[in-house]
Scaffold this active site. Sequence first.
Site, short mmCIF file in Angstrom:
data_model
loop_
_atom_site.label_atom_id
_atom_site.label_comp_id
_atom_site.label_asym_id
_atom_site.label_seq_id
_atom_site.Cartn_x
_atom_site.Cartn_y
_atom_site.Cartn_z
N LYS A 24 -7.05 -4.80 -3.23
CA LYS A 24 -7.79 -5.34 -2.09
C LYS A 24 -8.82 -4.33 -1.60
O LYS A 24 -8.68 -3.13 -1.83
CB LYS A 24 -6.85 -5.75 -0.96
CG LYS A 24 -5.96 -4.65 -0.41
CD LYS A 24 -4.93 -5.23 0.56
CE LYS A 24 -4.01 -4.18 1.10
NZ LYS A 24 -4.63 -3.23 2.01
N CYS A 56 -2.00 -2.46 7.72
CA CYS A 56 -1.93 -3.41 6.60
C CYS A 56 -0.61 -4.18 6.55
O CYS A 56 -0.60 -5.34 6.12
CB CYS A 56 -2.20 -2.67 5.29
SG CYS A 56 -3.90 -2.04 5.21
N ASP A 82 0.79 -1.25 0.00
CA ASP A 82 0.00 0.00 0.00
C ASP A 82 0.82 1.29 0.00
O ASP A 82 0.53 2.22 0.77
CB ASP A 82 -0.95 0.01 1.21
CG ASP A 82 -1.93 -1.15 1.19
OD1 ASP A 82 -1.88 -1.96 0.25
OD2 ASP A 82 -2.74 -1.24 2.12
#
Length: 200
Positions: free
Chosen positions: A104, A150, A9
């Site tokens: 995602k 994450c 990310d």
Amino acid sequence: MTRALFIIDVQNDFTEGGALGVDGGTAVATHLTSYLERAADSYSLVIASRDWHSPDGDNGGHFARIGEEPDFLDTWPVHCVAGTPGADYHPALDQSHITLHVKKGQGEPAYSIFDGLVDGGASDGATITDVLESHGVTEVDVAGIATDYCVRASVLDAVEHGRHVRVFTDLIAGVARETSDAALAEMGHAGAVLVGSDAD
């Protein structure tokens, strides 16, 4: 080679100035590019994930509802909406070494890279578990954002799936010091090895 690199990310909305920007996010993007220049060939796969949330609705309760304040635990401000600049990789991250892209959170909460699906190419629609198994990957290195969310979820899932995991502590950035320190301790307790990216 049986090693993969997870880049978690590294997106505009998670770096300085973004909807959920963390301090040090831009530095992670920059230093990852330098790391890839010297180390990409040591990986059989370089897999980058992105939050890729639906522009419609609250994404399964992930976005705070209109008129409600996010609690920053389960509900969040709108971020990384599919097709917007905030969902793009940070421009300092050189994408040329990335072999697989994962999206995602498409309509639902998702923190771990294992919650996403490969986007594009021969592996389109595959899970990370499928990809790792098909390539015989036994070792995973992890970098990215955010340490306490994450990155943490991805590391714990990788360990649970039987991989030997290293977390590059100089290539991550977290939301807060206290929760990041707790996440690192949790990852280490689960079996991940906490090292610098110059460990090899």
